[in-house]
Design an enzyme around this catalytic site. Structure first.
Site, PDB file in Angstrom:
ATOM      1  N   ASN A 255     184.187  37.570   0.659  1.00  0.00           N
ATOM      2  CA  ASN A 255     183.001  37.929  -0.124  1.00  0.00           C
ATOM      3  C   ASN A 255     183.219  39.229  -0.892  1.00  0.00           C
ATOM      4  O   ASN A 255     183.824  40.166  -0.378  1.00  0.00           O
ATOM      5  CB  ASN A 255     181.779  38.067   0.788  1.00  0.00           C
ATOM      6  CG  ASN A 255     181.389  36.725   1.385  1.00  0.00           C
ATOM      7  OD1 ASN A 255     181.874  35.693   0.920  1.00  0.00           O
ATOM      8  ND2 ASN A 255     180.546  36.744   2.385  1.00  0.00           N
ATOM      9  N   VAL A 256     182.696  39.256  -2.103  1.00  0.00           N
ATOM     10  CA  VAL A 256     182.823  40.455  -2.929  1.00  0.00           C
ATOM     11  C   VAL A 256     181.554  41.299  -2.860  1.00  0.00           C
ATOM     12  O   VAL A 256     181.506  42.396  -3.406  1.00  0.00           O
ATOM     13  CB  VAL A 256     183.157  40.084  -4.395  1.00  0.00           C
ATOM     14  CG1 VAL A 256     184.529  39.424  -4.473  1.00  0.00           C
ATOM     15  CG2 VAL A 256     182.097  39.174  -5.017  1.00  0.00           C
TER      16      VAL A 256
ATOM     17  N   HIS B 106     189.038  39.568  -1.633  1.00  0.00           N
ATOM     18  CA  HIS B 106     188.805  39.282  -3.050  1.00  0.00           C
ATOM     19  C   HIS B 106     188.178  40.432  -3.817  1.00  0.00           C
ATOM     20  O   HIS B 106     187.616  40.220  -4.889  1.00  0.00           O
ATOM     21  CB  HIS B 106     187.938  38.018  -3.185  1.00  0.00           C
ATOM     22  CG  HIS B 106     188.613  36.775  -2.700  1.00  0.00           C
ATOM     23  ND1 HIS B 106     187.961  35.592  -2.478  1.00  0.00           N
ATOM     24  CD2 HIS B 106     189.920  36.540  -2.402  1.00  0.00           C
ATOM     25  CE1 HIS B 106     188.829  34.678  -2.047  1.00  0.00           C
ATOM     26  NE2 HIS B 106     190.015  35.239  -1.992  1.00  0.00           N
TER      27      HIS B 106
ATOM     28  N   ALA C 164     175.354  30.582   9.488  1.00  0.00           N
ATOM     29  CA  ALA C 164     176.160  31.658  10.081  1.00  0.00           C
ATOM     30  C   ALA C 164     175.367  32.534  11.051  1.00  0.00           C
ATOM     31  O   ALA C 164     175.924  33.087  12.010  1.00  0.00           O
ATOM     32  CB  ALA C 164     176.748  32.507   8.954  1.00  0.00           C
TER      33      ALA C 164
HETATM   34  P1  NAD Z   1     183.513  29.162   0.119  1.00  0.00           P
HETATM   35  O1  NAD Z   1     184.671  28.457  -0.432  1.00  0.00           O
HETATM   36  O2  NAD Z   1     183.784  30.225   1.100  1.00  0.00           O
HETATM   37  O3  NAD Z   1     182.413  27.975   0.575  1.00  0.00           O
HETATM   38  C1  NAD Z   1     181.080  28.223   0.979  1.00  0.00           C
HETATM   39  C2  NAD Z   1     180.886  27.575   2.329  1.00  0.00           C
HETATM   40  O4  NAD Z   1     179.705  28.095   2.930  1.00  0.00           O
HETATM   41  C3  NAD Z   1     180.704  26.044   2.288  1.00  0.00           C
HETATM   42  O5  NAD Z   1     181.631  25.457   3.167  1.00  0.00           O
HETATM   43  C4  NAD Z   1     179.278  25.830   2.792  1.00  0.00           C
HETATM   44  O6  NAD Z   1     179.139  24.648   3.574  1.00  0.00           O
HETATM   45  C5  NAD Z   1     179.058  27.043   3.624  1.00  0.00           C
HETATM   46  N1  NAD Z   1     177.666  27.482   3.827  1.00  0.00           N
HETATM   47  C6  NAD Z   1     176.608  27.351   3.016  1.00  0.00           C
HETATM   48  N2  NAD Z   1     175.517  27.920   3.573  1.00  0.00           N
HETATM   49  C7  NAD Z   1     175.922  28.437   4.759  1.00  0.00           C
HETATM   50  C8  NAD Z   1     175.268  29.172   5.789  1.00  0.00           C
HETATM   51  N3  NAD Z   1     173.979  29.517   5.724  1.00  0.00           N
HETATM   52  N4  NAD Z   1     175.996  29.551   6.877  1.00  0.00           N
HETATM   53  C9  NAD Z   1     177.306  29.221   6.979  1.00  0.00           C
HETATM   54  N5  NAD Z   1     177.955  28.531   6.031  1.00  0.00           N
HETATM   55  C10 NAD Z   1     177.280  28.149   4.934  1.00  0.00           C
HETATM   56  O7  NAD Z   1     182.762  29.963  -0.833  1.00  0.00           O
HETATM   57  P2  NAD Z   1     182.535  29.595  -2.314  1.00  0.00           P
HETATM   58  O8  NAD Z   1     181.090  29.678  -2.565  1.00  0.00           O
HETATM   59  O9  NAD Z   1     183.251  28.349  -2.626  1.00  0.00           O
HETATM   60  O10 NAD Z   1     183.248  30.840  -2.978  1.00  0.00           O
HETATM   61  C11 NAD Z   1     184.636  31.010  -3.124  1.00  0.00           C
HETATM   62  C12 NAD Z   1     184.858  32.433  -3.602  1.00  0.00           C
HETATM   63  O11 NAD Z   1     183.887  32.841  -4.590  1.00  0.00           O
HETATM   64  C13 NAD Z   1     184.649  33.382  -2.468  1.00  0.00           C
HETATM   65  O12 NAD Z   1     185.794  33.433  -1.720  1.00  0.00           O
HETATM   66  C14 NAD Z   1     184.228  34.651  -3.188  1.00  0.00           C
HETATM   67  O13 NAD Z   1     185.322  35.396  -3.621  1.00  0.00           O
HETATM   68  C15 NAD Z   1     183.418  34.151  -4.370  1.00  0.00           C
HETATM   69  N6  NAD Z   1     181.960  34.194  -4.042  1.00  0.00           N
HETATM   70  C16 NAD Z   1     181.486  35.288  -3.374  1.00  0.00           C
HETATM   71  C17 NAD Z   1     180.150  35.368  -3.057  1.00  0.00           C
HETATM   72  C18 NAD Z   1     179.679  36.609  -2.309  1.00  0.00           C
HETATM   73  O14 NAD Z   1     180.400  37.596  -2.258  1.00  0.00           O
HETATM   74  N7  NAD Z   1     178.503  36.588  -1.675  1.00  0.00           N
HETATM   75  C19 NAD Z   1     179.274  34.344  -3.439  1.00  0.00           C
HETATM   76  C20 NAD Z   1     179.789  33.224  -4.129  1.00  0.00           C
HETATM   77  C21 NAD Z   1     181.154  33.172  -4.423  1.00  0.00           C
END
Ligand code: NAD
Ligand code: ZN
Length: 269
Positions: free
Chosen positions: A107-108, A124, A253
């Protein structure tokens, strides 16, 4: 007892047995703070194709679009608060009976830091930092960058354009970020430790809120298996990492907070 309750009970037992814990987190951990993941939205991130807003090519083609997008992400992050999952991870780090702990997050956002996590590897980068495309200078932000439509693209003192200090798709990670992860696994992999991992579950790896699609989970589940660590996935959905796990907790989570409820009196955050 339903399946989620049963798996949470097993997670609680495994957390109690563990002496070394590594948590590998993704965007799902921040979902309960109101920050959307993008895989859940069909590959769109807040309505944008990832190639347009999170790749070097996208930035070269349209830096204004990319900065608009990141300024909006920063503005969305400011009022967001750490959720019970972030706080549970910070609490585990401060547990005195553990010999080792490491939080590895993709996470960023800065919600882990705000929850009190310190033994943290941010694979990241950081949404609240800028990096100069000319001199490389890093700067920490306390608020979102000024609206790029009104104030122009963010610029360094050296005159070059700034970019968000995040790792975009198609970019390499700084190899240094892997060192604490390798150290964690090295110290958990001696012959007698491997045996204790297998017999007593002393090393535990949590895969939380990550699809494992980015970087293939950086081999963390494979290394964990090779040293006989227990691997638990906490994710409402099945993922690419599910086959690598010994236990799946199909819940948000924040279930982690419930699994460590009995630790609460010993927590000193
Ligand atoms: P990811 O590949 O890590 O996938 C998200 C996962 O979270 C999915 O498997 C989904 O089933 C699960 N999920 C959804 N709600 C959940 C909950 N309440 N508890 C537990 N799991 C849950 O993440 P992504 O969205 O594909 O993003 C990839 C990259 O994009 C990240 O590694 C990051 O660098 C960036 N990103 C960061 C943020 C942030 O920093 N908050 C947000 C979006 C994307
Ligand atoms: Zn500069």
């Amino acid at each position: 007892m339903d399946e989620t309750t049963a798996s949470t009970e097993t997670l609680r037992e495994w957390l109690n047995a563990a002496k070394r814990i590594l948590a590998f987190c993704g965007a799902g951990v921040s979902a309960e703070s109101g920050l959307p993941t993008f895989r859940d939205a069909g590959g769109l991130w807040e309505g944008h194709a990832v190639e347009d807003v999170a790749t070097p090519e996208g930035f070269a083609a349209d830096p204004l679009l990319v900065w608009r997008f990141y300024a909006a992400r920063q503005r969305a992050l400011l009022p967001a608060e750490p959720n019970p999952a972030h706080r549970a991870l910070a609490a585990i780090e401060h547990e005195s009976h553990l010999d080792d702990f490491l939080l590895v997050s993709q996470n960023v956002d800065d919600l882990h830091e705000r929850a009190g996590s310190r033994r943290l590897v941010k694979l990241h980068g950081n949404l609240m930092e800028t990096r100069c495309t000319g001199c490389g200078r890093l700067e920490r932000l306390t608020t979102a960058v000024p609206d790029p439509d009104r104030h122009g693209l963010p610029q360094c003192h050296c005159g070059a354009m700034l970019r968000p200090n995040v790792v975009w798709f198609g970019e390499w990670l700084d190899p240094l970020v892997f060192q604490p992860i390798l150290r964690f696994f090295e110290s958990a992999s001696g012959p007698s430790q491997r045996r204790r991992n297998q017999d007593r579950g002393e090393t535990l790896v949590l895969l939380m809120g990550t699809s494992g699609l980015v970087g293939g989970g950086y081999n963390i589940p494979d290394i964990a298996r090779s040293i006989h660590a227990r691997i638990v996935e906490i994710n409402p959905s099945e993922t690419y990492l599910t086959p690598h796990s010994h236990l799946a907790v199909r819940a948000p989570a924040s279930i982690l907070a419930r699994a460590i409820e009995s630790w609460a009196p010993r927590i000193s955050t």
